[in-house]
Design a protein around this motif. Structure first.
Motif, PDB file in Angstrom:
ATOM      1  N   ALA A  33       4.855  -0.706   1.967  1.00 10.99           N
ATOM      2  CA  ALA A  33       3.564  -1.255   2.377  1.00 10.99           C
ATOM      3  C   ALA A  33       2.577  -1.253   1.215  1.00 10.99           C
ATOM      4  CB  ALA A  33       3.004  -0.455   3.550  1.00 10.99           C
ATOM      5  N   VAL A  34       2.578  -0.169   0.415  1.00  9.06           N
ATOM      6  CA  VAL A  34       1.673  -0.072  -0.739  1.00  9.06           C
ATOM      7  C   VAL A  34       1.985  -1.173  -1.745  1.00  9.06           C
ATOM      8  CG1 VAL A  34       1.056   1.348  -2.732  1.00  9.06           C
ATOM      9  CG2 VAL A  34       1.185   2.383  -0.465  1.00  9.06           C
ATOM     10  N   ARG A  35       3.277  -1.428  -1.987  1.00 13.23           N
ATOM     11  CA  ARG A  35       3.646  -2.496  -2.932  1.00 13.23           C
ATOM     12  C   ARG A  35       3.210  -3.866  -2.410  1.00 13.23           C
ATOM     13  NH1 ARG A  35       8.262   0.854  -3.750  1.00 13.23           N
ATOM     14  NH2 ARG A  35       9.462  -0.228  -2.134  1.00 13.23           N
ATOM     15  N   LEU A  36       3.315  -4.051  -1.109  1.00 10.03           N
ATOM     16  CA  LEU A  36       2.930  -5.333  -0.523  1.00 10.03           C
ATOM     17  C   LEU A  36       1.411  -5.507  -0.469  1.00 10.03           C
ATOM     18  CD1 LEU A  36       5.470  -5.324   2.449  1.00 10.03           C
ATOM     19  CD2 LEU A  36       5.614  -6.729   0.389  1.00 10.03           C
ATOM     20  N   ILE A  40      -0.339  13.241  -1.113  1.00  5.39           N
ATOM     21  CA  ILE A  40       0.125  11.939  -1.604  1.00  5.39           C
ATOM     22  C   ILE A  40      -1.089  11.090  -1.953  1.00  5.39           C
ATOM     23  CG2 ILE A  40       2.309  11.938  -0.344  1.00  5.39           C
ATOM     24  CD1 ILE A  40       0.960  10.205   1.805  1.00  5.39           C
ATOM     25  N   ASP A  41      -0.907  10.171  -2.871  1.00  2.00           N
ATOM     26  CA  ASP A  41      -1.982   9.272  -3.301  1.00  2.00           C
ATOM     27  C   ASP A  41      -2.083   8.114  -2.293  1.00  2.00           C
ATOM     28  OD1 ASP A  41      -3.598   7.334  -4.511  1.00  2.00           O
ATOM     29  OD2 ASP A  41      -3.054   8.012  -6.510  1.00  2.00           O
ATOM     30  N   VAL A  42      -3.256   7.980  -1.655  1.00  2.00           N
ATOM     31  CA  VAL A  42      -3.449   6.912  -0.668  1.00  2.00           C
ATOM     32  C   VAL A  42      -4.627   6.020  -1.057  1.00  2.00           C
ATOM     33  CG1 VAL A  42      -2.402   8.153   1.269  1.00  2.00           C
ATOM     34  CG2 VAL A  42      -4.810   8.530   0.752  1.00  2.00           C
ATOM     35  N   THR A  43      -4.866   5.884  -2.360  1.00  2.00           N
ATOM     36  CA  THR A  43      -5.986   5.063  -2.830  1.00  2.00           C
ATOM     37  C   THR A  43      -5.832   3.608  -2.397  1.00  2.00           C
ATOM     38  OG1 THR A  43      -6.103   6.522  -4.767  1.00  2.00           O
ATOM     39  CG2 THR A  43      -7.325   4.452  -4.873  1.00  2.00           C
ATOM     40  N   VAL A  44      -4.641   3.042  -2.620  1.00  2.00           N
ATOM     41  CA  VAL A  44      -4.402   1.619  -2.294  1.00  2.00           C
ATOM     42  C   VAL A  44      -4.497   1.363  -0.791  1.00  2.00           C
ATOM     43  CG1 VAL A  44      -2.672  -0.226  -2.357  1.00  2.00           C
ATOM     44  CG2 VAL A  44      -3.066   1.183  -4.389  1.00  2.00           C
ATOM     45  N   PRO A  45      -3.811   2.153   0.081  1.00  2.00           N
ATOM     46  CA  PRO A  45      -3.914   1.891   1.524  1.00  2.00           C
ATOM     47  C   PRO A  45      -5.343   1.988   2.063  1.00  2.00           C
ATOM     48  CG  PRO A  45      -2.148   3.450   1.084  1.00  2.00           C
ATOM     49  CD  PRO A  45      -2.845   3.226  -0.195  1.00  2.00           C
ATOM     50  N   LEU A  46      -6.138   2.955   1.524  1.00  2.00           N
ATOM     51  CA  LEU A  46      -7.513   3.087   2.008  1.00  2.00           C
ATOM     52  C   LEU A  46      -8.364   1.906   1.570  1.00  2.00           C
ATOM     53  CD1 LEU A  46      -8.890   6.740   1.878  1.00  2.00           C
ATOM     54  CD2 LEU A  46      -8.271   5.364   3.830  1.00  2.00           C
ATOM     55  N   GLN A  47      -8.199   1.463   0.311  1.00  2.00           N
ATOM     56  CA  GLN A  47      -8.965   0.314  -0.168  1.00  2.00           C
ATOM     57  C   GLN A  47      -8.632  -0.938   0.641  1.00  2.00           C
ATOM     58  OE1 GLN A  47     -11.359   0.288  -3.098  1.00  2.00           O
ATOM     59  NE2 GLN A  47     -11.866  -1.344  -1.661  1.00  2.00           N
ATOM     60  N   CYS A  48      -7.375  -1.025   1.080  1.00  2.00           N
ATOM     61  CA  CYS A  48      -6.936  -2.171   1.873  1.00  2.00           C
ATOM     62  C   CYS A  48      -7.617  -2.202   3.242  1.00  2.00           C
ATOM     63  CB  CYS A  48      -5.413  -2.123   2.046  1.00  2.00           C
ATOM     64  SG  CYS A  48      -4.705  -3.673   2.611  1.00  2.00           S
ATOM     65  N   LEU A  49      -8.084  -1.040   3.734  1.00  2.00           N
ATOM     66  CA  LEU A  49      -8.747  -0.961   5.034  1.00  2.00           C
ATOM     67  C   LEU A  49     -10.253  -1.218   4.946  1.00  2.00           C
ATOM     68  CD1 LEU A  49      -6.939   2.209   6.470  1.00  2.00           C
ATOM     69  CD2 LEU A  49      -6.635  -0.151   7.233  1.00  2.00           C
ATOM     70  N   VAL A  50     -10.785  -1.383   3.713  1.00  2.00           N
ATOM     71  CA  VAL A  50     -12.213  -1.633   3.528  1.00  2.00           C
ATOM     72  C   VAL A  50     -12.536  -3.067   3.949  1.00  2.00           C
ATOM     73  CG1 VAL A  50     -14.068  -1.849   1.829  1.00  2.00           C
ATOM     74  CG2 VAL A  50     -12.474   0.068   1.687  1.00  2.00           C
ATOM     75  N   LYS A  51     -13.564  -3.197   4.785  1.00  2.00           N
ATOM     76  CA  LYS A  51     -14.009  -4.513   5.239  1.00  2.00           C
ATOM     77  C   LYS A  51     -15.526  -4.538   5.265  1.00  2.00           C
ATOM     78  CE  LYS A  51     -13.491  -7.841   9.001  1.00  2.00           C
ATOM     79  NZ  LYS A  51     -12.983  -8.070  10.373  1.00  2.00           N
ATOM     80  N   ASP A  52     -16.114  -5.528   4.592  1.00  2.00           N
ATOM     81  CA  ASP A  52     -17.581  -5.667   4.518  1.00  2.00           C
ATOM     82  C   ASP A  52     -18.226  -4.385   4.017  1.00  2.00           C
ATOM     83  OD1 ASP A  52     -17.321  -8.230   5.559  1.00  2.00           O
ATOM     84  OD2 ASP A  52     -17.488  -7.527   7.630  1.00  2.00           O
ATOM     85  N   LEU A  73     -18.171  -1.057  -1.637  1.00  2.00           N
ATOM     86  CA  LEU A  73     -17.382   0.168  -1.517  1.00  2.00           C
ATOM     87  C   LEU A  73     -16.058   0.036  -2.268  1.00  2.00           C
ATOM     88  CD1 LEU A  73     -16.874   2.957  -0.233  1.00  2.00           C
ATOM     89  CD2 LEU A  73     -16.022   1.778   1.788  1.00  2.00           C
ATOM     90  N   ILE A  74     -15.868   0.888  -3.260  1.00  2.00           N
ATOM     91  CA  ILE A  74     -14.622   0.908  -4.032  1.00  2.00           C
ATOM     92  C   ILE A  74     -14.049   2.324  -3.979  1.00  2.00           C
ATOM     93  CG2 ILE A  74     -13.573   0.625  -6.304  1.00  2.00           C
ATOM     94  CD1 ILE A  74     -15.857  -1.374  -6.912  1.00  2.00           C
ATOM     95  N   VAL A  75     -12.821   2.445  -3.496  1.00  2.00           N
ATOM     96  CA  VAL A  75     -12.152   3.749  -3.442  1.00  2.00           C
ATOM     97  C   VAL A  75     -11.569   4.033  -4.820  1.00  2.00           C
ATOM     98  CG1 VAL A  75     -10.335   5.103  -2.348  1.00  2.00           C
ATOM     99  CG2 VAL A  75     -11.617   3.439  -0.990  1.00  2.00           C
ATOM    100  N   VAL A  76     -12.138   5.045  -5.501  1.00  2.00           N
ATOM    101  CA  VAL A  76     -11.683   5.392  -6.852  1.00  2.00           C
ATOM    102  C   VAL A  76     -10.382   6.184  -6.782  1.00  2.00           C
ATOM    103  CG1 VAL A  76     -12.296   6.574  -9.005  1.00  2.00           C
ATOM    104  CG2 VAL A  76     -14.067   5.410  -7.654  1.00  2.00           C
TER     105      VAL A  76
END
Length: 527
Positions: free
Chosen positions: A417-420, A462-474, A438-441
């Motif tokens: 999922a992270v790769r996708l 585990i590193d969840v930077t990418v999945p959390l950034q993907c959930l950011v909306k507005d 909002l940018i998740v560093v």
């Protein structure tokens, strides 16, 4: 979530995982698997019936045997009713194989020789330098409940008692029937070697939602004739936490008793008064419940009557998942000083009353109070704590082994999922940077060790930077009250252990940090 919100989330995840968006063969295969999972979830949640089942009972409701023959229902209440009916049917099939065993073992110990010795009497007796500690009485009782039907239960019980070499026993059989939601009745038959046959009838009835009555009639047959007995208890809820009782007993030991019991989250208080033959008394007791992990309780009571005066104080504490250990010191006139030790292990009770002296000796009171405390804390530190720690580690290891394949699959799905998500996350970051949003560093999920007392434990995150950034909306990130291990791109890195989410994010050009528990709701940026 409304149907519109479900559709929006479904469309977003379909766009994220759609196989046609990925040319790499490996990514395409991973996208197909995740796309199918999303589709299955939407099929369940978009159907009002299956969604109601899932909302109430989760996956086990969907997998419940018998749903395929249930007519389609329109409301969650009707579905709950159907589910509970199926559960009752399964319970009834298991009734014949279930019992509810309860038992008590009591061993009375006479240790008066420790404090009531008279040296001049022992001068010529061999071995008189050692105090004599004896077991002077024992009592063993056991009962089992065997459900016959959903309303009928058979209860078989027996007991054996002995004191100073003399004793006896009895056996009882009771048949209980639940007649309605308001009451039940019970027939009892008993026999023993000290007494003749016993026939009894007990009836329980709710008079009002706040008041009930219990009546127990008994006929005891013996060589002296028939001895009848009657006990009636009337109880009423005085308020949310307080019960009042009136008891009338007629027969061998006739008495009238009234008591008020108040039980709250932090305390238990009882006051009682009895007028009867041969004993009349007044009693006040108080128990304080500490809100700690070991469920520690301290208690004290005062009882004054024709038999004398008794003061009791003690404590009890949970020492394992199913075991509670307690100790009580009893100081009375003319009873003397006693120490009562009790261990509750599931439905079994082990009771050891130790009679120390017939007199009021300060030394006996001191040793009865301090001795158990010293022994308990030494045992807790040297035996109980290491045992519980080892047991917890074994359980965690067993849990890891049983869930290893499932966790591995979840890990592979999360990594896929992270790769996708990479392309979508890149576009989200560009849009957020343009509006200084909002940018998740950095973001980590798992077990953090911040306490110095736990510094030997291993950090598992585990590193969840990418999945959390993907959930950011507005420029907002909103997580509900649920385990974060189920979010897209997440998995459980430490099964059975406490987990947290730690996020370092930038908003309006300023860095912020927030930490949330696994099941805690999270909304950033913080207001």
């Amino acid at each position: 979530a409304s149907q519109e919100e479900l559709k929006a989330a479904y469309r977003r995840l379909c766009m994220l995982y759609h196989p046609d968006k990925h040319r790499d063969p490996e990514l395409k295969t991973q996208a197909e698997r995740l796309f199918n999972l999303v589709h299955q979830a939407y099929e369940v949640l978009s159907d009002p019936q299956t969604r109601a089942i899932y909302d109430i009972y989760g996956r086990r409701g969907l997998e419940m045997e018998g749903w395929e023959v249930v007519e389609r229902k329109r409301t969650a209440a009707e579905i709950r009713e159907e589910f509970e009916r199926l559960q009752r049917e399964r319970e009834e099939r298991r009734l014949q194989q279930r019992t509810n065993p309860k038992g008590t073992i009591s061993v009375g110990i006479d240790a008066t020789d420790l404090f009531d010795r008279y040296d001049e009497e022992y001068e010529d007796v061999p071995g008189s330098s050692f105090p004599q500690i004896e077991i002077n009485k024992m009592h063993i009782s056991q009962s089992i409940e065997a459900p016959l039907t959903s309303t009928d239960t058979a209860i078989l019980s027996g007991n054996l008692s002995t004191q100073n070499g003399n004793g006896g026993g009895s056996i009882n059989l009771a048949l209980r029937r639940v007649t309605s939601a308001k009451g039940w009745g019970e027939l009892e038959f008993g026999a023993g070697d000290l007494h003749g046959p016993l026939f009894g009838l007990k009836i329980f009835r709710n008079l009002t939602p706040r008041c009930f009555i219990t009546t127990n009639c008994a006929l005891q047959f013996s060589s002296r004739g028939v001895r009848p007995g009657l006990t009636t208890v009337l109880a009423r809820n005085l308020d949310k936490n307080t019960m009042g009782y009136l008891q009338w007993r007629w027969g061998i030991q006739s008495a009238m008793n009234t008591s008020i019991v108040r039980d709250t989250k932090t305390s238990h208080f009882t006051v009682a008064m009895q007028l009867g033959i041969p004993h009349s008394f007044m009693m006040v007791s108080y128990q304080h419940k500490f809100q700690d992990e070991d469920q520690t309780r301290v208690k004290g009571s005062l009882k004054v009557g024709f038999f004398g005066t008794i003061v009791e104080y003690g404590a009890e504490r949970k020492i394992s998942r199913h075991s509670v250990l307690g100790a009580t010191v009893s100081v009375g006139v003319p009873q003397g000083v006693s120490l009562k030790i009790k261990l509750n292990r599931a439905s079994q009770t082990y009771f050891f009353p130790v009679h120390l002296t017939d007199q009021l000796l300060p030394s006996a009171v001191f040793y009865a109070t301090v001795g158990p405390l010293v022994i308990y804390f030494a045992m807790h530190r040297l035996v109980i704590k290491p045992y519980l720690r080892a047991q917890k580690e074994r359980e965690l290891e067993k849990q890891r082994e049983t869930t290893a394949s499932d966790i591995l699959q979840k890990k592979q799905e999360a990594e896929a999922a992270v790769r996708l998500m990479q392309e979508s996350v890149r576009r989200i970051i560009e849009a957020e940077e343009a509006r200084m949003g909002l940018i998740v560093v950095n973001a980590w999920y798992g077990k953090f060790v911040n306490d110095n007392s736990r510094k030997n434990e291993k950090v598992k995150v585990i590193d969840v930077t990418v999945p959390l950034q993907c959930l950011v909306k507005d420029s907002k990130l909103i997580l509900t009250e649920a385990s974060k291990a189920g979010l897209p791109g997440f998995y459980d890195p430490c099964v059975g252990e406490e987990k947290s989410l730690k996020v370092l994010y930038q908003f309006r050009g300023v860095l912020h940090q927030v930490m949330a528990a696994d099941n805690e709701a999270l909304r950033i940026p913080k207001q």
